[in-house]
Write an enzyme that holds these catalytic residues in place. Structure first.
Site, PDB file in Angstrom:
ATOM      1  N   ARG A   1       3.890  -0.244  -4.801  1.00 22.06           N
ATOM      2  CA  ARG A   1       3.650  -0.734  -3.444  1.00 22.06           C
ATOM      3  C   ARG A   1       2.340  -1.510  -3.331  1.00 22.06           C
ATOM      4  NH1 ARG A   1       6.867   1.937   0.168  1.00 22.06           N
ATOM      5  NH2 ARG A   1       5.471   1.316   1.846  1.00 22.06           N
TER       6      ARG A   1
ATOM      7  N   GLU B   1       8.051 -14.873 -10.673  1.00 19.01           N
ATOM      8  CA  GLU B   1       7.427 -13.598 -10.290  1.00 19.01           C
ATOM      9  C   GLU B   1       6.644 -12.953 -11.427  1.00 19.01           C
ATOM     10  OE1 GLU B   1       9.359 -10.541  -7.546  1.00 19.01           O
ATOM     11  OE2 GLU B   1      11.057 -11.559  -8.480  1.00 19.01           O
TER      12      GLU B   1
ATOM     13  N   LYS C   1       6.231  -4.143  -4.358  1.00 22.05           N
ATOM     14  CA  LYS C   1       7.686  -3.944  -4.338  1.00 22.05           C
ATOM     15  C   LYS C   1       8.268  -3.937  -2.939  1.00 22.05           C
ATOM     16  CE  LYS C   1      11.666  -2.878  -6.222  1.00 22.05           C
ATOM     17  NZ  LYS C   1      12.343  -3.922  -6.966  1.00 22.05           N
TER      18      LYS C   1
ATOM     19  N   HIS D   1      17.392 -37.533  -6.704  1.00 23.15           N
ATOM     20  CA  HIS D   1      16.915 -38.032  -5.401  1.00 23.15           C
ATOM     21  C   HIS D   1      15.416 -37.794  -5.228  1.00 23.15           C
ATOM     22  CE1 HIS D   1      21.044 -38.799  -4.288  1.00 23.15           C
ATOM     23  NE2 HIS D   1      21.360 -37.573  -4.667  1.00 23.15           N
TER      24      HIS D   1
ATOM     25  N   GLU E   1      17.817 -17.488  -7.766  1.00 23.27           N
ATOM     26  CA  GLU E   1      17.334 -16.159  -8.153  1.00 23.27           C
ATOM     27  C   GLU E   1      16.705 -16.179  -9.538  1.00 23.27           C
ATOM     28  OE1 GLU E   1      16.411 -12.096  -8.561  1.00 23.27           O
ATOM     29  OE2 GLU E   1      16.447 -13.556  -6.936  1.00 23.27           O
TER      30      GLU E   1
ATOM     31  N   ASN F   1      -1.746   2.109   5.756  1.00 23.21           N
ATOM     32  CA  ASN F   1      -0.778   1.145   5.202  1.00 23.21           C
ATOM     33  C   ASN F   1      -0.320   0.274   6.368  1.00 23.21           C
ATOM     34  OD1 ASN F   1       1.359  -0.298   4.209  1.00 23.21           O
ATOM     35  ND2 ASN F   1       2.761   1.443   4.106  1.00 23.21           N
ATOM     36  N   GLY F   2      -0.616  -1.008   6.306  1.00 18.74           N
ATOM     37  CA  GLY F   2      -0.232  -1.909   7.399  1.00 18.74           C
ATOM     38  C   GLY F   2      -1.344  -2.889   7.712  1.00 18.74           C
TER      39      GLY F   2
ATOM     40  N   CYS G   1       0.828  -1.194   0.000  1.00 17.09           N
ATOM     41  CA  CYS G   1       0.000   0.000   0.000  1.00 17.09           C
ATOM     42  C   CYS G   1       0.872   1.258   0.000  1.00 17.09           C
ATOM     43  CB  CYS G   1      -0.949   0.086   1.184  1.00 17.09           C
ATOM     44  SG  CYS G   1      -2.049  -1.283   1.330  1.00 17.09           S
TER      45      CYS G   1
ATOM     46  N   TRP H   1      -2.585  -2.917  -1.590  1.00 16.20           N
ATOM     47  CA  TRP H   1      -2.200  -4.323  -1.731  1.00 16.20           C
ATOM     48  C   TRP H   1      -3.025  -5.027  -0.670  1.00 16.20           C
ATOM     49  CZ3 TRP H   1      -0.296  -8.471   1.096  1.00 16.20           C
ATOM     50  CH2 TRP H   1       0.176  -9.549   0.346  1.00 16.20           C
TER      51      TRP H   1
ATOM     52  N   LYS I   1      12.801 -14.967 -10.500  1.00 14.20           N
ATOM     53  CA  LYS I   1      12.461 -13.970 -11.526  1.00 14.20           C
ATOM     54  C   LYS I   1      11.400 -14.519 -12.484  1.00 14.20           C
ATOM     55  CE  LYS I   1      13.508 -10.887 -10.104  1.00 14.20           C
ATOM     56  NZ  LYS I   1      14.048 -11.116  -8.823  1.00 14.20           N
TER      57      LYS I   1
HETATM   58  C1  AGP Z   1      12.139  -9.594  -5.774  1.00 16.05           C
HETATM   59  O1  AGP Z   1      12.040  -9.453  -7.123  1.00 16.05           O
HETATM   60  C2  AGP Z   1      10.920  -9.320  -5.027  1.00 16.05           C
HETATM   61  N1  AGP Z   1      10.423  -8.048  -5.273  1.00 16.05           N
HETATM   62  C3  AGP Z   1      11.034  -9.632  -3.549  1.00 16.05           C
HETATM   63  O2  AGP Z   1      11.391 -10.975  -3.406  1.00 16.05           O
HETATM   64  C4  AGP Z   1      12.049  -8.779  -2.782  1.00 16.05           C
HETATM   65  O3  AGP Z   1      13.340  -9.136  -3.118  1.00 16.05           O
HETATM   66  C5  AGP Z   1      11.836  -9.013  -1.285  1.00 16.05           C
HETATM   67  O4  AGP Z   1      10.540  -8.610  -0.960  1.00 16.05           O
HETATM   68  C6  AGP Z   1      12.863  -8.248  -0.447  1.00 16.05           C
HETATM   69  O5  AGP Z   1      12.721  -6.888  -0.638  1.00 16.05           O
HETATM   70  P1  AGP Z   1      13.855  -5.883  -0.115  1.00 16.05           P
HETATM   71  O6  AGP Z   1      15.126  -6.183  -0.846  1.00 16.05           O
HETATM   72  O7  AGP Z   1      13.309  -4.525  -0.423  1.00 16.05           O
HETATM   73  O8  AGP Z   1      13.990  -6.119   1.363  1.00 16.05           O
END
Ligand code: AGP
Length: 605
Positions: free
Chosen positions: A27, A489, A600, A505, A482, A100-101, A2, A74, A486
């Site tokens: 956000r 996501e 984000k 395994h 990683e 927000n929260g 949010c 969000w 990606k």
């Molecule tokens: C990564 O692409 C995501 N947006 C998410 O996993 C992100 O890395 C994670 O929320 C950590 O965020 P930060 O680096 O702002 O702490």
């Protein structure tokens, strides 16, 4: 999670709120709303499901005002809908609130105090605005009613609130606990926002708020009080970032822009942290504290956690200091047995991730030293850690983190070099990090310049699949975790980043005709083993793509990477994997920058 904005004292409040919300859309982007009034008895509440553009389409030309609040959501409590969108309004129509929260005890408060109130939404936030109105109806002043409600909210909750009482139309009531919030200082006006980025067109001077503080903001005054009601004077800090840095320019998506910016991020880090003579410019206190520790604990979430995996390789192999890497949300509630002299490193692009912040709060309570490596100056995890090192990568807007991942690894390499030199270990002396990162920058440039080749491979390999695998060993296993994140996501393809030796395994049972498998090979010690594991899945019908360093490449390998230092191969190998995810998402017609269900900066646990 949010984004919230507020303004008082500006006649074009609607435009300011909308521009701010667009900047904060990373956000949360499942619904949005604004409330404005014109100090002359006209007030407007407009909410809509979907993006800010959908909200904007609902705002009539008559909607105007000089004070207002806005929100992009969000969803936590209640599905994304017009009714659950913020601002929420009290039943008597007097109070408007954005939040927000998450409120941990909203159900209890609702049951105890509001059984006679008709609710319009399923949100925790509406309980708060109804409660404020409830107390105000007993004759309490708004400030007192607001504070009474804040004292009833339980400790597990997180919030940043913006409240308007339409009987005081030019006043914003503000409160903060755990969720980020800043006051932007203007001349004859003031603004409030979750992130400075939202209001850089209005001001570059912002006041940070501490948990538990409340603020009354008017066009010509900002009154901060602590939990005990004591007045607080605090100087604003200046944000040098230019508003345009947050624009995507000619790029179709921020993710592609930020992938292309990675070579520049390497060069900027070299400029900031390495002198002409090769000496490292990092505060000696940080190095001494790290040197005096007997074990480093890297704590992070998501992509930052994956950057931590490579940080462990660098700190152990260059500086010879034992290092562990932990998922923040697990560490917070199930910490390992700590060494006698632990030192904590928090990796976080946003500097606001609640899971990491929760651990830092414990670390501070235990009196241990900590370093936050972040991309956001003055962020919460930066302010609350002992030390901070910045990434200088520029705003990262796309939800899928790219340049922050490579920036974090590069900075870990620079830190490992400096610490290794302080500890006088030979491996550090041999590690010319400036030269090696320059080689990396050139290699990344080569790869982004050849992005069209990746586009073709993605189109052939991933057009319709529901699942895929990345496989690798040792540092390649760090990379593929990683790479898989990606792809998951932004393309919603169920992808695993798997230790290739572990496949036989059990997991190899998932391999069938056409299953896409991407094998990453940059480590010469395990290269042939990963290749035999790739043969094993090919024998079961998998569609394999090889991503290999030039010195380890074989005929037929589809993606060949420039050779760089063995501990820095993630910095080049991840680029085609980021592009693979980008094109797979694009080819499926998804919004690459705003993947479903994500945000984000994850400011709730
Ligand atoms: C990564 O692409 C995501 N947006 C998410 O996993 C992100 O890395 C994670 O929320 C950590 O965020 P930060 O680096 O702002 O702490």
């Amino acid at each position: 999670m949010c984004g919230i904005v507020g303004v008082t004292g500006k006649d074009n409040a609607v435009q300011i709120l909308l521009k701010g919300l667009k900047r904060l859309e990373y956000r949360g982007y499942d619904s949005a709303g604004i409330y404005v009034n014109d100090q002359d008895g006209h007030e407007y509440l407009v909410k809509e499901k979907g993006r800010i553009a959908d909200l904007e389409a609902e705002i009539g030309s008559d909607v105007h005002g000089s004070t207002g609040i806005g929100h992009t959501r969000w969803a936590t409590h209640g599905v994304p809908s017009k009714a659950n969108a913020h601002p929420h309004v009290s039943a008597d129509g007097r109070y408007y609130l954005v939040h927000n929260g998450m409120i941990g005890n909203f159900a209890e408060l609702k049951k105890q105090y509001l059984s006679d109130v008709t609710f319009k939404s399923d949100t925790d936030t509406e309980v708060i605005v109804q409660l404020i109105a409830k107390f105000a109806q007993t004759g309490m002043a708004t400030k007192a009613a607001f504070k009474k409600v804040l004292n009833l909210i339980d400790d597990s909750s997180s919030y940043s609130f913006l409240l308007i009482d339409n009987q005081e139309p030019n006043t914003l009531y503000v409160a903060k606990n755990k969720s980020p919030l800043l006051i932007g200082v203007g001349d004859g006006f003031n603004v409030v926002c979750s992130d400075a980025l939202a209001m850089l067109d209005q001001t570059h001077d912002f006041i940070e708020l501490i948990d538990g503080e409340t603020v009354i903001v008017k066009p010509d005054s900002i009154l901060i009080e602590d939990t005990d009601g004591k007045r607080i004077e605090r100087k604003p800090f200046h944000v040098s970032t230019d508003a345009s840095a947050a624009d995507k320019g000619a790029y179709p998506y921020y993710m592609l822009k930020e992938i292309d910016e990675q070579p520049g991020v390497m060069r900027t880090l070299i400029k900031h942290y390495i002198s002409e003579d090769g000496s490292i410019k990092i505060d000696d206190n940080i190095l001494q504290s790290l040197h005096q520790s007997d074990r480093i604990y890297i704590v992070a979430a998501g992509t930052s956690y994956h950057a931590g995996l490579v940080g462990k390789e660098l700190l152990e192999k260059v500086a010879k200091i034992p290092t562990e890497v932990h998922v923040a949300s697990e560490f917070g509630y199930n910490p390992p047995l700590l060494a006698a002299k632990p030192f904590f490193i928090f990796l976080t692009q946003s500097g606001e991730t609640a899971d990491s912040r929760q651990v830092l709060a414990q670390v501070n309570e235990l009196g241990y030293q900590s370093l936050t490596i972040t991309n956001v100056e003055n962020s919460t995890l930066s302010r609350e850690a002992t030390y901070t090192l910045l990434l200088y990568a520029g705003p990262e807007i796309a939800v899928a983190s790219t340049k922050a991942y490579t920036g974090q690894i590069a900075l870990e390499a620079i830190l490992a070099k400096a610490l290794g030199e302080l500890r006088q270990v030979a491996t550090a002396a041999d590690f010319d990090v400036a030269k090696e990162l320059t080689k990396v920058a050139n290699g990344e440039q080569e790869l982004v310049d050849e992005k069209k080749d990746i586009k073709k491979i993605a189109a052939a390999l991933l057009p319709t699949t529901r699942n895929a695998f990345y496989i690798g060993r040792s540092i390649d296993y760090d990379i593929v975790q990683e790479a898989a994140l990606k792809l998951k996501e932004v393309s919603y393809i169920q992808t695993e980043g798997f230790a290739s030796g572990e496949l036989k395994h059990g997991t190899i049972s998932l391999i069938e005709k056409g299953t896409p498998v991407l094998a990453v090979i940059t480590d010469k010690h395990t290269a042939k083993h990963t290749r035999s594991n790739a043969q094993e899945v090919m024998a079961r019908g998998a569609n394999v793509v090889f991503i290999a360093s030039r010195s380890l490449a074989k005929d037929g390998d589809q993606i060949v990477l420039p050779d760089v230092h063995p501990l820095l191969t993630p910095l080049v190998a991840i680029v085609p994997c980021q592009l693979m995810a980008y094109y797979a998402s694009l080819q499926r017609g998804y919004d690459v920058d705003k993947p479903r269900n994500l945000a984000k900066s994850v400011t709730v646990e």
